[in-house]
Design a protein around this motif. Structure first.
Motif, mmCIF file in Angstrom:
data_model
loop_
_atom_site.group_PDB
_atom_site.id
_atom_site.type_symbol
_atom_site.label_atom_id
_atom_site.label_comp_id
_atom_site.label_asym_id
_atom_site.label_seq_id
_atom_site.Cartn_x
_atom_site.Cartn_y
_atom_site.Cartn_z
ATOM 1 N N GLU A 127 0.817 -1.219 0.000
ATOM 2 C CA GLU A 127 0.000 0.000 0.000
ATOM 3 C C GLU A 127 0.854 1.274 0.000
ATOM 4 O O GLU A 127 1.063 1.915 1.017
ATOM 5 N N GLU A 151 3.068 -2.109 -5.198
ATOM 6 C CA GLU A 151 2.974 -0.746 -4.655
ATOM 7 C C GLU A 151 4.223 -0.401 -3.836
ATOM 8 O O GLU A 151 4.142 0.193 -2.760
ATOM 9 N N SER A 177 1.641 3.758 -6.312
ATOM 10 C CA SER A 177 1.220 2.376 -6.528
ATOM 11 C C SER A 177 1.859 1.755 -7.762
ATOM 12 O O SER A 177 1.657 0.558 -8.024
#
Length: 334
Positions: A127, A151, A177
């Motif tokens: 993330e 990511e 990302s």
């Protein structure tokens, strides 16, 4: 006295008629609610039966197909309350279809040749790099041979290079990302990878003298207005899976579950879902805040028929909305 009895009886008759009208109105409302719920669920289940993903909001809802048992159960209760027998039959049909499609999809047959190499594979979406520290700690503990990271922006890539002892890597270095990396204890030869909006690097690993094609998966999610792009990028991964060559490991955040036709198209090339082989076929990987109680499995390790899988585990990592997946697989000779 006669007059009083007549008046009292008339009052009872009036109250009885009002109660009946209220009950009839309530049943009609319950029937309408049941019909609306069933109509919505039926559209999603119909697309699943037709082997299509449809348009928004169907792809988004297909990801949570097993959870459609809940609104269908509510519709069943409402149909009973409304004494709507057609609705009851409708509910039974929908529940039967849901039960059928909840069954795991894809092949599970074991390879015939003897095992020639054992390896541990881990995939994790960190993330936007936020879970880099948690991933490093997990890799040190789990000791995977090959790691697929999605990511992984610039700081993440630098930290993995600095703090992990995997000597070989193939990466798409980018911000946000768009960055991704494959880390390996086995020698790697870089390939062109699969083109997508976000980085999807590829490589060929020399696993104890056996060439294994590695491909990271990270297509765009099926956001409203981007479903066609999501479908195209999953199609590109399918083309990779269907291509000729050595044994294959295709792993990452697919932004798709087995209930999406575009993902099943990848499995139809002959790849096996290692989580299913390891007994974790419906374990949710996203969103991590509600998994495993509620969620969907969109993080996968797919392997060619040359592999068997003995164990699969989903691991919680801090600061990411995805759970990591680690699988133990064996490469078999032919």
């Amino acid at each position: 006295m006669s007059s009083t009895r007549t008046s009292w009886g008339g009052s009872r008759s009036y109250e009885s008629s009002a109660d009946q009208a209220g009950r009839h109105s309530g049943r009609r409302f319950a029937g309408w609610c049941a019909g609306l719920v069933l109509a919505g669920v039926s559209v999603v289940v119909g697309c699943r039966a037709a082997d299509i993903d449809g348009t928004t909001p169907v792809p988004q809802l297909l990801a949570f197909l097993p959870w459609l048992l809940v609104p269908t159960g509510i519709a069943l209760a409402l149909s009973l309350l409304a004494r709507w027998w057609t609705g009851l039959v409708w509910c039974v049909v929908v529940l039967g279809l849901l039960a059928w499609y909840i069954e795991p999809y894809g092949k599970t047959d074991e390879p015939g040749g003897p095992p020639v190499a054992e390896l541990r594979v881990l995939t994790s979406n960190v993330e936007f790099g936020r879970a880099t520290d948690a991933l490093i700690a997990t890799v040190r503990r789990e000791k995977p041979d090959i790691v697929f990271v999605q990511e992984c922006e610039y700081a993440c890539a630098a930290a993995l290079k600095r703090d992990l002892d995997h000597p070989y890597r193939q990466a798409v270095e980018a911000d946000g990302s768009h960055g991704s990396a494959i880390l390996s204890r086995f020698p790697l030869r870089g390939t062109a990878g699969v083109r997508g909006t976000m980085g999807m690097p590829g490589a060929v690993a020399d696993v104890r003298g056996h060439a294994v094609r590695l491909q990271l998966a990270h297509p765009m999610p099926p956001l409203p207005g981007q479903v066609d792009l999501w479908r195209r990028e999953l199609g590109a991964l399918r083309d990779f899976a269907a291509g000729p060559g050595s044994p294959v490991i295709l792993a990452g955040d697919f932004n798709a579950s087995q209930d999406h036709a575009a993902f099943r198209g990848i499995l139809d090339t002959g790849l096996r879902d290692a989580a299913r082989l390891g007994g974790e076929d419906r374990t949710p990987s996203w969103p991590s805040r509600t998994a495993p109680a509620l969620g969907t499995q969109i993080d996968h390790v797919l392997v060619s028929p040359d592999f068997s899988a003995s164990r699969a585990r989903f691991l919680g990592l801090a600061d990411t909305d995805h759970r990591a997946l680690v699988v133990d697989v064996s490469l078999h000779g032919r």
